[in-house]
Design a protein around this motif. Sequence first.
Motif, PDB file in Angstrom:
ATOM      1  N   GLU A 146       0.878  -1.211  -0.103  1.00 11.58           N
ATOM      2  CA  GLU A 146      -0.121   0.062  -0.079  1.00 11.58           C
ATOM      3  C   GLU A 146       0.788   1.300   0.174  1.00 11.58           C
ATOM      4  O   GLU A 146       0.547   2.137  -0.640  1.00 11.58           O
ATOM      5  CB  GLU A 146      -0.885   0.003   1.172  1.00 11.58           C
ATOM      6  CG  GLU A 146      -2.137  -0.966   0.990  1.00 11.58           C
ATOM      7  CD  GLU A 146      -2.849  -0.977   2.355  1.00 11.58           C
ATOM      8  OE1 GLU A 146      -3.905  -1.489   2.260  1.00 11.58           O
ATOM      9  OE2 GLU A 146      -2.495  -0.629   3.273  1.00 11.58           O
ATOM     10  N   ILE A 147       1.940   1.336   0.780  1.00  8.77           N
ATOM     11  CA  ILE A 147       2.879   2.455   0.653  1.00  8.77           C
ATOM     12  C   ILE A 147       3.516   2.797  -0.450  1.00  8.77           C
ATOM     13  O   ILE A 147       3.427   3.782  -1.025  1.00  8.77           O
ATOM     14  CB  ILE A 147       3.744   2.219   2.071  1.00  8.77           C
ATOM     15  CG1 ILE A 147       3.196   2.124   3.324  1.00  8.77           C
ATOM     16  CG2 ILE A 147       4.935   3.271   1.913  1.00  8.77           C
ATOM     17  CD1 ILE A 147       4.024   1.925   4.320  1.00  8.77           C
ATOM     18  N   ALA A 148       3.943   1.616  -0.843  1.00 12.79           N
ATOM     19  CA  ALA A 148       4.609   1.543  -2.583  1.00 12.79           C
ATOM     20  C   ALA A 148       3.504   2.142  -3.392  1.00 12.79           C
ATOM     21  O   ALA A 148       3.941   2.991  -4.235  1.00 12.79           O
ATOM     22  CB  ALA A 148       5.099   0.266  -3.029  1.00 12.79           C
ATOM     23  N   ARG A 149       2.342   1.551  -3.438  1.00 15.30           N
ATOM     24  CA  ARG A 149       1.372   1.912  -4.339  1.00 15.30           C
ATOM     25  C   ARG A 149       1.187   3.538  -4.118  1.00 15.30           C
ATOM     26  O   ARG A 149       0.846   4.402  -5.287  1.00 15.30           O
ATOM     27  CB  ARG A 149       0.141   1.519  -4.276  1.00 15.30           C
ATOM     28  CG  ARG A 149      -0.985   1.784  -5.211  1.00 15.30           C
ATOM     29  CD  ARG A 149      -2.358   1.031  -5.007  1.00 15.30           C
ATOM     30  NE  ARG A 149      -3.287   1.522  -5.872  1.00 15.30           N
ATOM     31  CZ  ARG A 149      -4.306   2.473  -5.605  1.00 15.30           C
ATOM     32  NH1 ARG A 149      -4.367   2.937  -4.289  1.00 15.30           N
ATOM     33  NH2 ARG A 149      -5.218   2.833  -6.568  1.00 15.30           N
ATOM     34  N   SER A 150       1.275   4.091  -2.871  1.00 13.49           N
ATOM     35  CA  SER A 150       0.797   5.430  -2.576  1.00 13.49           C
ATOM     36  C   SER A 150       1.755   6.544  -3.281  1.00 13.49           C
ATOM     37  O   SER A 150       1.487   7.642  -3.637  1.00 13.49           O
ATOM     38  CB  SER A 150       0.752   5.689  -1.160  1.00 13.49           C
ATOM     39  OG  SER A 150       1.988   5.789  -0.585  1.00 13.49           O
ATOM     40  N   GLY A 151       2.898   5.819  -3.585  1.00 13.27           N
ATOM     41  CA  GLY A 151       3.948   6.665  -4.215  1.00 13.27           C
ATOM     42  C   GLY A 151       4.194   6.309  -5.832  1.00 13.27           C
ATOM     43  O   GLY A 151       4.885   6.736  -6.507  1.00 13.27           O
ATOM     44  N   ASN A 152       3.200   5.516  -6.135  1.00 17.87           N
ATOM     45  CA  ASN A 152       3.331   5.051  -7.653  1.00 17.87           C
ATOM     46  C   ASN A 152       4.359   4.314  -8.127  1.00 17.87           C
ATOM     47  O   ASN A 152       4.618   4.028  -9.417  1.00 17.87           O
ATOM     48  CB  ASN A 152       2.903   6.408  -8.520  1.00 17.87           C
ATOM     49  CG  ASN A 152       1.688   7.338  -8.374  1.00 17.87           C
ATOM     50  OD1 ASN A 152       0.591   6.694  -8.343  1.00 17.87           O
ATOM     51  ND2 ASN A 152       1.961   8.455  -7.953  1.00 17.87           N
ATOM     52  N   ASP A 154      11.486   3.294   6.545  1.00 16.28           N
ATOM     53  CA  ASP A 154      12.221   4.096   5.495  1.00 16.28           C
ATOM     54  C   ASP A 154      11.466   4.065   4.198  1.00 16.28           C
ATOM     55  O   ASP A 154      11.764   5.025   3.394  1.00 16.28           O
ATOM     56  CB  ASP A 154      13.638   3.243   5.261  1.00 16.28           C
ATOM     57  CG  ASP A 154      14.607   3.775   6.544  1.00 16.28           C
ATOM     58  OD1 ASP A 154      14.714   4.744   6.848  1.00 16.28           O
ATOM     59  OD2 ASP A 154      14.830   2.417   7.274  1.00 16.28           O
ATOM     60  N   LEU A 155      10.593   3.002   3.860  1.00 10.27           N
ATOM     61  CA  LEU A 155       9.903   3.049   2.731  1.00 10.27           C
ATOM     62  C   LEU A 155       9.007   4.244   2.517  1.00 10.27           C
ATOM     63  O   LEU A 155       8.858   5.089   1.741  1.00 10.27           O
ATOM     64  CB  LEU A 155       9.060   1.808   2.452  1.00 10.27           C
ATOM     65  CG  LEU A 155       8.095   1.574   1.382  1.00 10.27           C
ATOM     66  CD1 LEU A 155       8.918   1.918  -0.056  1.00 10.27           C
ATOM     67  CD2 LEU A 155       7.486   0.331   1.191  1.00 10.27           C
ATOM     68  N   GLU A 156       8.059   4.525   3.732  1.00  8.08           N
ATOM     69  CA  GLU A 156       7.360   5.599   3.922  1.00  8.08           C
ATOM     70  C   GLU A 156       8.191   6.809   3.817  1.00  8.08           C
ATOM     71  O   GLU A 156       7.386   7.896   3.058  1.00  8.08           O
ATOM     72  CB  GLU A 156       6.879   5.614   5.349  1.00  8.08           C
ATOM     73  CG  GLU A 156       5.687   4.569   5.542  1.00  8.08           C
ATOM     74  CD  GLU A 156       4.984   4.455   6.948  1.00  8.08           C
ATOM     75  OE1 GLU A 156       5.694   4.703   7.730  1.00  8.08           O
ATOM     76  OE2 GLU A 156       3.902   4.273   7.094  1.00  8.08           O
ATOM     77  N   ARG A 157       9.204   7.110   4.182  1.00  7.71           N
ATOM     78  CA  ARG A 157      10.118   8.229   3.957  1.00  7.71           C
ATOM     79  C   ARG A 157      10.399   8.526   2.670  1.00  7.71           C
ATOM     80  O   ARG A 157      10.405   9.392   2.232  1.00  7.71           O
ATOM     81  CB  ARG A 157      11.190   8.180   4.975  1.00  7.71           C
ATOM     82  CG  ARG A 157      11.944   9.317   5.258  1.00  7.71           C
ATOM     83  CD  ARG A 157      13.042   9.451   6.194  1.00  7.71           C
ATOM     84  NE  ARG A 157      13.529  10.691   6.576  1.00  7.71           N
ATOM     85  CZ  ARG A 157      14.476  10.797   7.570  1.00  7.71           C
ATOM     86  NH1 ARG A 157      14.762   9.799   8.558  1.00  7.71           N
ATOM     87  NH2 ARG A 157      15.132  12.021   7.699  1.00  7.71           N
ATOM     88  N   VAL A 195      11.312  11.657  -1.128  1.00  7.61           N
ATOM     89  CA  VAL A 195      12.113  11.444  -2.446  1.00  7.61           C
ATOM     90  C   VAL A 195      11.292  11.378  -3.602  1.00  7.61           C
ATOM     91  O   VAL A 195      11.528  11.877  -4.661  1.00  7.61           O
ATOM     92  CB  VAL A 195      13.026  10.199  -2.474  1.00  7.61           C
ATOM     93  CG1 VAL A 195      13.852   9.818  -3.616  1.00  7.61           C
ATOM     94  CG2 VAL A 195      13.946  10.298  -1.105  1.00  7.61           C
ATOM     95  N   VAL A 196      10.041  10.659  -3.601  1.00  8.75           N
ATOM     96  CA  VAL A 196       9.263  10.716  -4.944  1.00  8.75           C
ATOM     97  C   VAL A 196       8.983  11.706  -5.004  1.00  8.75           C
ATOM     98  O   VAL A 196       8.815  12.070  -6.597  1.00  8.75           O
ATOM     99  CB  VAL A 196       8.247   9.457  -4.670  1.00  8.75           C
ATOM    100  CG1 VAL A 196       7.279   9.620  -5.695  1.00  8.75           C
ATOM    101  CG2 VAL A 196       8.899   7.999  -4.655  1.00  8.75           C
TER     102      VAL A 196
END
Length: 456
Positions: A53-59, A411-414, A419-420
């Motif tokens: 879900e976190i990865a998807r929120s950043g496309n 760190d994925l959320e950050r 960064v994205v």
Amino acid sequence: MSTGTDTTAPRPQRRLTLAASIVGAGASAKAWNWPGTKWNRFADFEHYRRSAEIARSGNLDAIFVSDHPALQRDARHGPGHLFDPIVLFSAIAGAVPDIGFVLTASTSYNSPYNLARRLASLDTISGGRVIFNAVANFNPDIAANFTADGLLDREDRYRKADEFLDVVKKLWLSWDAPQGPEPQRPLWDETTARVIDHHGEFFDVRGPLNVPVGPQGHPVISQAGASEQGIDFAGRHAEIVYAALLEKQSAVDFAAKLDAAAQRHGRPADSIRLFPGVNVYLGDTHAEALRRHEVFSGADSEDDLIAHFLHQQRTLNPAFPKQLDADKPLKPEWFEPQEDQTRPIGFSKALQDLVRVEEPTTRQIIRRVGGAGGHRLVIGTPKEVADALIDWWADGAVSGYNAHFPLLHDDLERFVAQVVPILQTEGVFPTGYDAPTIRGRFGLPEPGISPAEEAA
């Protein structure tokens, strides 16, 4: 005048592609029991669903899971590989839309028909979101769980992998079922469902597959070998190569090798997208990011990091110097890959290439590569990390990255939050999903069987 075979020409510029590794609790061995986290989240589906879900929120284009079908026996580390990736991603596919799956599976210890069927099923159900990361297992602990014969040598592993991919690709395209609201031709006959009648050194498979051609033709094929056998294998089969690369010119040179290998097998140059791993350490300041790197590496200081690195190198290579000055240039011959090594050749070659090209000191190299020699380190503020990622991509060295993070989910959320947006502002990464399938996102063509593969 160009002949169309120049593998040194700049690659076409496409938008940056990004995946996130969600293996276990994070890339750091310290992550599994990090204070404030649930220590056994590596065995909790909700942990992986939330990562997706976190990865998807950043496309992000995809999430990545490696596979190691053996219990990790080093009691100092939490287990990194637990759930079967196909089962895990099947569950995630039903819970999280859009995100793709870099799904690792063995060519050494699977049946081609069964694996082709499972991957085609997931690819169809998910709408074309599967990347099959094909690995020829090199760990004897894995071999011991499947056979009493021991690990195949490198040459035999790649011969078996080559035949395995021949079979699964033919199976994936063996039933071209009619499309549309009403079938305009037989649902299956000799023109729509073709036997493959494969009889080879390792496999005998009649076919056809009982899953029709899917929404992206068949799953995208990824590979991660940097030995001569691995490069040749990639040239014949891979569409994405996941690699350990530590220095930009080496990435350019490696891409040229892949292009040449593809052409040797009758494929166009630039058939393969180069997608190296990066270990990302973020901080509000550069000093904070450096300290985070030390802490998650189990070091008390930079000098402690140096000591860890030297110990690891001496363990890997008995000829590595017993004493050296941490502020004098290292020598490439100290990092020569060993003939009998079981760890991936790519890690060793990447480290040796970095030393040969840049002549770093030990103090410098510990901030460029993780541990004994793994993926590239990218350490710094969000802007510094974004600039480092853009740098290689803008110069045409890579298509994108598979990012590893020391601690999940923090760190994925950050990365997604800090960064994205910079990558999007710079115009190199999309603000929404620009294609429903992985092929569309990576700019890959619809697959077909080459004449050479048809005759194999």
